[in-house]
Design an enzyme around this catalytic site. Sequence first.
Site, PDB file in Angstrom:
ATOM      1  CG  ASP A 309      -1.777   1.021   1.208  1.00  0.00           C
ATOM      2  OD1 ASP A 309      -2.055   1.652   0.317  1.00  0.00           O
ATOM      3  OD2 ASP A 309      -2.029   1.547   2.335  1.00  0.00           O
ATOM      4  CG  ASP A 505      -1.420   2.017   7.042  1.00  0.00           C
ATOM      5  OD1 ASP A 505      -1.945   2.052   6.199  1.00  0.00           O
ATOM      6  OD2 ASP A 505      -1.155   2.999   7.981  1.00  0.00           O
ATOM      7  CG  ASP A 509      -4.513  -1.373   3.079  1.00  0.00           C
ATOM      8  OD1 ASP A 509      -4.876  -1.149   1.922  1.00  0.00           O
ATOM      9  OD2 ASP A 509      -3.859  -0.465   4.096  1.00  0.00           O
TER      10      ASP A 509
END
Length: 611
Positions: A309, A505, A509
């Site tokens: 990410d 995080d 996600d």
Amino acid sequence: MLRLRELMPALLAGFALFGLALGGLSYALGRSDLASTAWLVSGLVVLIALLTEIVRSVLSGKVGVDAIAALSIGVALLLGETLAAAIVAMMYAGGQQLESFAEGRARRDMTALLGRVARTAMVYRGADLASVPIEALKPGDRALMRSGEVIPVDGRVLAGAIELDLSALTGEPLPVRFLQGAEVPSGATVVGAPFDLLVLRDSAASTYANIVRLVENAQKSRAPMVRLADRYALAFLALTLVLAGLAYGFSQDATRALAVLVVATPCPLILAVPVAVISGMSRAAAHGVLIKGGGGLEALAAVKVVVLDKTGTLTAGRPEVGEIRCCPGFGPDDILRLAASLDQASGHITAEALVRAAVGRGLHLDLPEDIRESAGSGIEGLVDGRRVTVGGGGFVASRLAPGELLPRQTVPVETAVVAVAIDGRGAGHILLSDQVREDAGQTVDAFRAVGIMRLVMASGDRSDIVVEAAARLGLDAAHGDLTPERKVAVIEAERLHGPVMMVGDGVNDAPALAVADVGIAIGARGSAASSETADVVLLVDDLSRLPQAVAIAKRARFIAVQSAVAGLVLSGGAMVAAAFGYLTPVRGALLQEVIDVAVILNALRALRRAG
């Protein structure tokens, strides 16, 4: 009862050693009858304990090579080979104790966390201090943290600069300095002066409580490799019985069959694999990477593709306040002071940025009251008698008085906007930026050095921003404007290149972390869906720990396989030698003991740094 079961391996090993030694002493003094009796009793007691354990295992649907140990002791006693029976009994009991000791040493870095849970805290009740159970702490409470105490819940530093020992959480040996307004995690130890802590989360939702839950679950789990070892144990048991039967059939000598059984007791595969896996998990924990179970370690060792990410992962996740745009009648310091005062009660990443900026400008922060927070949207409350609202534009606009509007904003790339309303009026906007981590490029190189073949960025940010950031870091592919569902699709597509590890995080996600072969969450905060879903949790905000964890996992898995294969090859060779009459039961038992000790000591190498 539980304590007795924990002590049983040591008690049984002690009794077996005593019986073997007493018999040896009696034999040396010419009392062969007493020696035989001592060895008989020693073997019989261990056999009874062993049969009890086998029955318990069978009732739970498990069968392993413990049956070989029971069979060899029983046959030795029936044939009058009491010394061989005593040696096998000592070998079995000593092996169990050695395995228990090795696992205990391997778990040391993980179990150290479990004994540090704080039970009470000193909380301000008006002008007084009262000791309360940590379960009674609520967001908004003000607690006094004294030197040497373990912080019981996640909170925010209300004044001054403090120092904390984070080694139990992150493996970082040196104290870390936190300034006023900084969020501090539960489980850290106060090493400097006392300070006041504003409680952000209750005990069940705090970082340390979640780490404890993760550790407890990790200790209960069994790796697929260990379960595979159980299946091989059945095959090894069958092979042992066939070889012992053939040895007896061709020689008509029962001691040859007994020698085969003795040499096969117990199987190095069962001893070595769990010790190596737990050693690898413990080694990773010492580096601030908590692997939830043995299955996660094995999957981590096989990873070929890493999907990252952007926000909070490849970027610092620590936004900084830039411009403050004010509506008529409001000044920038007023907006920042009131917004930061309110945000002291929020655990959101932008809240810490606002508090940090206000403290940096020397602004006085008041304690907020009547706080109501909508997770991910915004927060409102009273500050110095004024109603303050901070959050996204839609959230703040919904709290404005009739007829009041927030002006629309045009902002630069990679900039976040926080809206502020005061007493029902739009006060202004605070602009924050989040830069790519300084160590991101080095981390990418480290991933490639440990065998990662492909690195991909997957983010909900705008595609042009994502592509630019990925090109700067030399990644192999980039995907932007992703919904949680489309992140899952990226994971599925990347599986064509090999097992996939996803690093993220945020709550958005969580689906991708669950679908990936290995999901890695940054941060162990109890309320984060990502840390609950992930297989691995990075406890310290340092991406460079992840390539280290991959290297540790690969080494632990290699050592586990190496120990098991070497042990099985040596045991197999000894079984063949015993079948042809080259090993007596006593010599075979002693040889197998050497093999078992060797494979366990080799498995413990996974605890050490690679040479």
